[in-house]
Write a protein that holds these residues in place. Sequence first.
Motif, PDB file in Angstrom:
ATOM      1  N   SER A  25       0.839  -1.207   0.000  1.00 18.42           N
ATOM      2  CA  SER A  25       0.000   0.000   0.000  1.00 18.42           C
ATOM      3  C   SER A  25       0.872   1.254   0.000  1.00 18.42           C
ATOM      4  N   VAL A  26       2.012   1.221   0.697  1.00 20.23           N
ATOM      5  CA  VAL A  26       2.926   2.371   0.700  1.00 20.23           C
ATOM      6  C   VAL A  26       3.497   2.583  -0.700  1.00 20.23           C
ATOM      7  N   VAL A  27       3.856   1.486  -1.395  1.00 28.42           N
ATOM      8  CA  VAL A  27       4.387   1.586  -2.764  1.00 28.42           C
ATOM      9  C   VAL A  27       3.359   2.261  -3.673  1.00 28.42           C
ATOM     10  N   ASN A  28       2.093   1.864  -3.534  1.00 24.64           N
ATOM     11  CA  ASN A  28       1.028   2.466  -4.364  1.00 24.64           C
ATOM     12  C   ASN A  28       0.885   3.954  -4.085  1.00 24.64           C
ATOM     13  N   VAL A  29       0.962   4.331  -2.814  1.00 23.66           N
ATOM     14  CA  VAL A  29       0.823   5.741  -2.443  1.00 23.66           C
ATOM     15  C   VAL A  29       2.035   6.533  -2.940  1.00 23.66           C
ATOM     16  N   ALA A  30       3.229   5.931  -2.862  1.00 22.73           N
ATOM     17  CA  ALA A  30       4.443   6.597  -3.353  1.00 22.73           C
ATOM     18  C   ALA A  30       4.319   6.885  -4.850  1.00 22.73           C
ATOM     19  N   PHE A  31       3.714   5.960  -5.581  1.00 21.99           N
ATOM     20  CA  PHE A  31       3.496   6.154  -7.012  1.00 21.99           C
ATOM     21  C   PHE A  31       2.549   7.340  -7.240  1.00 21.99           C
ATOM     22  N   LYS A  32       1.540   7.456  -6.370  1.00 18.26           N
ATOM     23  CA  LYS A  32       0.583   8.562  -6.473  1.00 18.26           C
ATOM     24  C   LYS A  32       1.290   9.909  -6.251  1.00 18.26           C
ATOM     25  N   ILE A  33       2.241   9.940  -5.306  1.00 17.21           N
ATOM     26  CA  ILE A  33       2.986  11.183  -5.057  1.00 17.21           C
ATOM     27  C   ILE A  33       3.768  11.581  -6.308  1.00 17.21           C
ATOM     28  N   ASN A  34       4.344  10.602  -6.982  1.00 16.59           N
ATOM     29  CA  ASN A  34       5.120  10.873  -8.193  1.00 16.59           C
ATOM     30  C   ASN A  34       4.248  11.564  -9.249  1.00 16.59           C
ATOM     31  N   ILE A  35       3.044  11.036  -9.476  1.00 18.98           N
ATOM     32  CA  ILE A  35       2.119  11.622 -10.462  1.00 18.98           C
ATOM     33  C   ILE A  35       1.706  13.029 -10.020  1.00 18.98           C
ATOM     34  N   MET A  36       1.368  13.167  -8.732  1.00 23.70           N
ATOM     35  CA  MET A  36       0.967  14.477  -8.210  1.00 23.70           C
ATOM     36  C   MET A  36       2.093  15.495  -8.366  1.00 23.70           C
ATOM     37  N   ALA A  37       3.335  15.050  -8.092  1.00 25.40           N
ATOM     38  CA  ALA A  37       4.480  15.961  -8.176  1.00 25.40           C
ATOM     39  C   ALA A  37       4.688  16.443  -9.612  1.00 25.40           C
ATOM     40  N   LEU A  38       4.528  15.534 -10.569  1.00 25.27           N
ATOM     41  CA  LEU A  38       4.656  15.938 -11.980  1.00 25.27           C
ATOM     42  C   LEU A  38       3.599  16.985 -12.342  1.00 25.27           C
ATOM     43  N   ASN A  39       2.361  16.750 -11.910  1.00 25.94           N
ATOM     44  CA  ASN A  39       1.286  17.722 -12.160  1.00 25.94           C
ATOM     45  C   ASN A  39       1.584  19.059 -11.478  1.00 25.94           C
ATOM     46  N   ALA A  40       2.133  18.986 -10.257  1.00 36.38           N
ATOM     47  CA  ALA A  40       2.450  20.208  -9.509  1.00 36.38           C
ATOM     48  C   ALA A  40       3.561  20.995 -10.210  1.00 36.38           C
ATOM     49  N   ILE A  41       4.520  20.288 -10.796  1.00 38.71           N
ATOM     50  CA  ILE A  41       5.610  20.953 -11.526  1.00 38.71           C
ATOM     51  C   ILE A  41       5.041  21.723 -12.720  1.00 38.71           C
ATOM     52  N   PHE A  42       4.127  21.093 -13.460  1.00 36.51           N
ATOM     53  CA  PHE A  42       3.495  21.773 -14.607  1.00 36.51           C
ATOM     54  C   PHE A  42       2.686  22.984 -14.139  1.00 36.51           C
ATOM     55  N   LEU A  43       1.985  22.823 -13.027  1.00 38.40           N
ATOM     56  CA  LEU A  43       1.186  23.919 -12.476  1.00 38.40           C
ATOM     57  C   LEU A  43       2.097  25.080 -12.070  1.00 38.40           C
ATOM     58  N   ALA A  44       3.225  24.744 -11.448  1.00 33.12           N
ATOM     59  CA  ALA A  44       4.174  25.780 -11.024  1.00 33.12           C
ATOM     60  C   ALA A  44       4.745  26.520 -12.235  1.00 33.12           C
ATOM     61  N   LYS A  45       4.976  25.804 -13.339  1.00 33.20           N
ATOM     62  CA  LYS A  45       5.484  26.448 -14.562  1.00 33.20           C
ATOM     63  C   LYS A  45       4.453  27.429 -15.112  1.00 33.20           C
ATOM     64  N   ARG A  46       3.180  27.027 -15.047  1.00 33.31           N
ATOM     65  CA  ARG A  46       2.111  27.926 -15.521  1.00 33.31           C
ATOM     66  C   ARG A  46       2.030  29.171 -14.643  1.00 33.31           C
ATOM     67  N   ALA A  47       2.297  29.004 -13.344  1.00 32.49           N
ATOM     68  CA  ALA A  47       2.227  30.134 -12.415  1.00 32.49           C
ATOM     69  C   ALA A  47       3.411  31.085 -12.595  1.00 32.49           C
ATOM     70  N   GLY A  48       4.473  30.601 -13.219  1.00 32.59           N
ATOM     71  CA  GLY A  48       5.628  31.457 -13.512  1.00 32.59           C
ATOM     72  C   GLY A  48       6.539  31.691 -12.321  1.00 32.59           C
ATOM     73  N   THR A  49       7.178  32.865 -12.314  1.00 33.24           N
ATOM     74  CA  THR A  49       8.210  33.143 -11.304  1.00 33.24           C
ATOM     75  C   THR A  49       7.653  33.141  -9.875  1.00 33.24           C
ATOM     76  N   ALA A  50       6.377  33.426  -9.724  1.00 30.60           N
ATOM     77  CA  ALA A  50       5.785  33.458  -8.382  1.00 30.60           C
ATOM     78  C   ALA A  50       5.809  32.080  -7.721  1.00 30.60           C
TER      79      ALA A  50
END
Length: 201
Positions: A25-50
Amino acid sequence: MARGDVSTAGTDLLRIVRINEEIKSVVNVAFKINIMALNAIFLAKRAGTAALGFGVLSNELRVFSQDLRTCMLTLTELIHSSVGEVSVTLKNVRRTRLLREAARMAPNSPAGAALARCEDENHRHQAKFQLLRRQLKRALEDAFQMVELGGVLAKSAKIEAAYGQGFAGALAQVSGEFDGIVEEIRNSLESLRRSTFVTAR
């Protein structure tokens, strides 16, 4: 594990299976963090320098999730090895019992020598099992320390989210999810660290 104790070996086997389920179950959740982090990186790029700081932390959380999965794979390997050792012990306990009975009924038969070899083998497997248990305990401690760091990253991301200007709400939501998931993993690992199988001497 006491020599010849089928009940103890059976109990250990059940505990190992439970630990394995928790690790999955921890492995599955760790995989979920990876996907969330990728989405967060794209979101941060859209937000720009802020959201530069948020982007950096999101990337660190992605690395954390990959490291955690590697750590969990090590735990899984230790668990599988432990299952193997307990299974061999259960088989040897039954064989030892039969050989002991045969040696008692026919003292001059080869059963006595076979019994001595079997008991030596039991000792070797029990020593290996105890070593695996100690390695598992150390690996769990390493994983727990890693998750503590993940918690710091997630909390830092929550702080950085506040500087995201027009994206602050979206960033705060993502960072809150990070924090919740890391806390869930922390609780799972804390439970494993306290399990009777790990704490037994």
